[in-house]
Write a protein that holds these residues in place. Structure first.
Motif, PDB file in Angstrom:
ATOM      1  N   ASP A   1      14.849  20.108  -9.898  1.00  0.00           N
ATOM      2  CA  ASP A   1      15.360  21.384  -9.424  1.00  0.00           C
ATOM      3  C   ASP A   1      14.464  21.986  -8.354  1.00  0.00           C
ATOM      4  OD1 ASP A   1      17.630  21.320 -11.001  1.00  0.00           O
ATOM      5  OD2 ASP A   1      16.733  22.459 -12.639  1.00  0.00           O
ATOM      6  N   ALA A   2      13.169  21.914  -8.541  1.00  0.00           N
ATOM      7  CA  ALA A   2      12.236  22.471  -7.552  1.00  0.00           C
ATOM      8  C   ALA A   2      12.337  21.721  -6.231  1.00  0.00           C
ATOM      9  CB  ALA A   2      10.804  22.413  -8.088  1.00  0.00           C
ATOM     10  N   TRP A   3      12.513  20.406  -6.310  1.00  0.00           N
ATOM     11  CA  TRP A   3      12.606  19.624  -5.079  1.00  0.00           C
ATOM     12  C   TRP A   3      13.926  19.897  -4.350  1.00  0.00           C
ATOM     13  CZ3 TRP A   3       9.933  17.374  -1.531  1.00  0.00           C
ATOM     14  CH2 TRP A   3      10.556  16.503  -0.638  1.00  0.00           C
ATOM     15  N   LEU A   4      15.027  20.007  -5.078  1.00  0.00           N
ATOM     16  CA  LEU A   4      16.343  20.172  -4.468  1.00  0.00           C
ATOM     17  C   LEU A   4      16.629  21.603  -4.010  1.00  0.00           C
ATOM     18  CD1 LEU A   4      18.528  18.017  -6.887  1.00  0.00           C
ATOM     19  CD2 LEU A   4      17.755  17.384  -4.598  1.00  0.00           C
ATOM     20  N   ASN A   5      15.883  22.573  -4.484  1.00  0.00           N
ATOM     21  CA  ASN A   5      16.142  23.979  -4.197  1.00  0.00           C
ATOM     22  C   ASN A   5      16.356  24.212  -2.692  1.00  0.00           C
ATOM     23  OD1 ASN A   5      16.254  26.767  -4.106  1.00  0.00           O
ATOM     24  ND2 ASN A   5      14.023  27.020  -4.307  1.00  0.00           N
ATOM     25  N   PRO A   6      17.569  24.644  -2.276  1.00  0.00           N
ATOM     26  CA  PRO A   6      17.838  24.816  -0.849  1.00  0.00           C
ATOM     27  C   PRO A   6      17.389  26.160  -0.286  1.00  0.00           C
ATOM     28  CG  PRO A   6      19.815  25.312  -2.070  1.00  0.00           C
ATOM     29  CD  PRO A   6      18.765  24.909  -3.097  1.00  0.00           C
ATOM     30  N   ASP A   7      16.827  27.022  -1.127  1.00  0.00           N
ATOM     31  CA  ASP A   7      16.521  28.392  -0.719  1.00  0.00           C
ATOM     32  C   ASP A   7      15.058  28.621  -0.346  1.00  0.00           C
ATOM     33  OD1 ASP A   7      19.192  29.168  -1.188  1.00  0.00           O
ATOM     34  OD2 ASP A   7      18.757  29.335  -3.337  1.00  0.00           O
TER      35      ASP A   7
ATOM     36  N   ASP B   1       0.809  -1.224   0.000  1.00  0.00           N
ATOM     37  CA  ASP B   1       0.000   0.000   0.000  1.00  0.00           C
ATOM     38  C   ASP B   1       0.843   1.274   0.000  1.00  0.00           C
ATOM     39  OD1 ASP B   1       0.959  -0.211   2.565  1.00  0.00           O
ATOM     40  OD2 ASP B   1      -0.971   0.138   3.548  1.00  0.00           O
ATOM     41  N   ARG B   2       2.178   1.135   0.175  1.00  0.00           N
ATOM     42  CA  ARG B   2       3.074   2.274   0.134  1.00  0.00           C
ATOM     43  C   ARG B   2       4.153   2.060  -0.921  1.00  0.00           C
ATOM     44  NH1 ARG B   2       1.262   6.654   2.660  1.00  0.00           N
ATOM     45  NH2 ARG B   2       3.410   7.392   3.010  1.00  0.00           N
ATOM     46  N   MET B   3       4.760   3.148  -1.381  1.00  0.00           N
ATOM     47  CA  MET B   3       5.851   3.088  -2.347  1.00  0.00           C
ATOM     48  C   MET B   3       6.751   4.296  -2.143  1.00  0.00           C
ATOM     49  SD  MET B   3       4.044   4.433  -5.904  1.00  0.00           S
ATOM     50  CE  MET B   3       5.631   4.678  -6.730  1.00  0.00           C
ATOM     51  N   PRO B   4       8.004   4.226  -2.595  1.00  0.00           N
ATOM     52  CA  PRO B   4       8.854   5.419  -2.546  1.00  0.00           C
ATOM     53  C   PRO B   4       8.253   6.527  -3.415  1.00  0.00           C
ATOM     54  CG  PRO B   4      10.161   3.457  -2.957  1.00  0.00           C
ATOM     55  CD  PRO B   4       8.735   3.050  -3.105  1.00  0.00           C
ATOM     56  N   LEU B   5       8.495   7.770  -3.015  1.00  0.00           N
ATOM     57  CA  LEU B   5       7.993   8.920  -3.766  1.00  0.00           C
ATOM     58  C   LEU B   5       8.924   9.181  -4.950  1.00  0.00           C
ATOM     59  CD1 LEU B   5       6.094  11.263  -4.221  1.00  0.00           C
ATOM     60  CD2 LEU B   5       7.354  12.564  -2.478  1.00  0.00           C
ATOM     61  N   VAL B   6       8.594   8.585  -6.073  1.00  0.00           N
ATOM     62  CA  VAL B   6       9.402   8.708  -7.291  1.00  0.00           C
ATOM     63  C   VAL B   6       9.138  10.075  -7.930  1.00  0.00           C
ATOM     64  CG1 VAL B   6       9.857   7.749  -9.569  1.00  0.00           C
ATOM     65  CG2 VAL B   6       9.337   6.215  -7.653  1.00  0.00           C
ATOM     66  N   LEU B   7      10.214  10.805  -8.232  1.00  0.00           N
ATOM     67  CA  LEU B   7      10.095  12.103  -8.877  1.00  0.00           C
ATOM     68  C   LEU B   7      10.548  12.011 -10.331  1.00  0.00           C
ATOM     69  CD1 LEU B   7      11.456  14.536  -6.126  1.00  0.00           C
ATOM     70  CD2 LEU B   7       9.091  13.913  -6.617  1.00  0.00           C
ATOM     71  N   THR B   8      10.008  12.885 -11.159  1.00  0.00           N
ATOM     72  CA  THR B   8      10.382  12.934 -12.569  1.00  0.00           C
ATOM     73  C   THR B   8      11.405  14.052 -12.780  1.00  0.00           C
ATOM     74  OG1 THR B   8       8.460  14.356 -12.966  1.00  0.00           O
ATOM     75  CG2 THR B   8       8.193  11.996 -13.376  1.00  0.00           C
ATOM     76  N   PRO B   9      12.240  13.964 -13.834  1.00  0.00           N
ATOM     77  CA  PRO B   9      13.328  14.934 -14.026  1.00  0.00           C
ATOM     78  C   PRO B   9      12.894  16.396 -14.003  1.00  0.00           C
ATOM     79  CG  PRO B   9      13.630  13.068 -15.488  1.00  0.00           C
ATOM     80  CD  PRO B   9      12.290  12.878 -14.834  1.00  0.00           C
ATOM     81  N   GLU B  10      11.723  16.698 -14.517  1.00  0.00           N
ATOM     82  CA  GLU B  10      11.293  18.092 -14.552  1.00  0.00           C
ATOM     83  C   GLU B  10      11.036  18.678 -13.160  1.00  0.00           C
ATOM     84  OE1 GLU B  10       7.709  15.492 -15.774  1.00  0.00           O
ATOM     85  OE2 GLU B  10       9.856  15.626 -16.217  1.00  0.00           O
ATOM     86  N   SER B  11      10.941  17.841 -12.151  1.00  0.00           N
ATOM     87  CA  SER B  11      10.695  18.335 -10.789  1.00  0.00           C
ATOM     88  C   SER B  11      11.954  18.336  -9.928  1.00  0.00           C
ATOM     89  CB  SER B  11       9.621  17.481 -10.111  1.00  0.00           C
ATOM     90  OG  SER B  11      10.065  16.147  -9.939  1.00  0.00           O
TER      91      SER B  11
END
Length: 251
Positions: A191-197, A179-189
């Protein structure tokens, strides 16, 4: 849930693939690793500013981290490893709410393992299953990371970097496995996810789209993966359920 996974790409090649600086040199890493488990050192991707040029844009960096997040306020290294975090509640959990603000990472995987329940009961039978992209590409999973030092230690003491894998509700055919899975992200997201600011867009914490799940193969594999002592490509090879002694584990 994700408690084991496989990753086989050399960090140098991975850095070139995603345009990142490889900062893992000199660190013991389980690569290639076909049975990566919590508390081992794993490869992560972060975005950080240069100390020499803090005004320059943040750059992607590969860093080695302990799998199992250590909140900065934790007193010792001991304790259950926080190797998973539920994406929908990280903003409220004391262990994760600081990290989610500016310490978000990606965790590259070839695929991850789940144990699919085939028969319920007091001792349910479970089939080891490997979930991996059908086309042989890589997965990048959302994670959080932290910097930990022993209490009272000065900045001259090397920190322990640690990370956790974010999980979400399983999507589409993957719900048949768990019922659970890792939160897989796509390449277009990325930069937004990694943004440290700044904080991440809450939409990035939603379960992946159905087409992402439909591109993932559900592959029954050997019970050898049940033991973290076992490693090697044979762990990810397809086997038919019940075709080997003890394959239907009682984990």
């Amino acid at each position: 849930m994700c408690g084991r996974y496989a990753v086989t790409t050399d960090p140098a090649l991975l850095a070139a693939e995603i345009d990142a600086v490889d900062e893992t040199a000199g660190t013991e890493l389980d690569v290639p690793g076909f049975n990566v488990a919590p508390t081992t050192n794993i490869v992560t991707v972060v975005a950080r500013h240069s100390r020499e040029e803090p005004e320059a844009p943040a750059a992607r960096r590969l860093r080695a981290m302990r799998w199992g997040l250590l909140p900065h306020w934790q007193k010792t290294l001991s304790g259950p490893p926080l190797f998973n975090a539920r994406a929908e509640s990280i903003a409220e959990k004391p262990a994760f709410r600081t990290a989610v603000k500016s310490k978000r990472c990606l965790i590259p995987m070839d695929g991850w393992y789940e144990w699919q329940v085939l028969e319920d009961g007091p001792k349910p039978k479970k089939q080891p299953t490997y979930l991996t992209p059908i086309d042989g590409t890589r997965l990048y999973v959302a994670g959080l990371w932290s910097v930990w030092r022993p209490q009272g230690a000065g900045l001259d003491v090397p920190p322990t970097l640690s990370a956790t894998v974010l999980t979400t509700d399983a999507v589409g055919p993957l719900r048949e496995v768990h019922d659970r899975m890792p939160l897989v992200l796509t390449p277009e997201s990325f930069d937004a996810w990694l943004n440290p600011d700044g904080p991440a867009d809450p939409a990035l914490l939603a379960p992946p789209a159905l087409d992402v799940a439909e591109r993932i193969e559900i592959r029954p594999v050997s019970a050898l993966v049940n033991s973290v002592k076992n490693d090697g490509p044979q762990l990810t090879e397809r086997t038919e359920p019940g075709s080997e002694p003890g394959q239907l584990s009682l984990l």
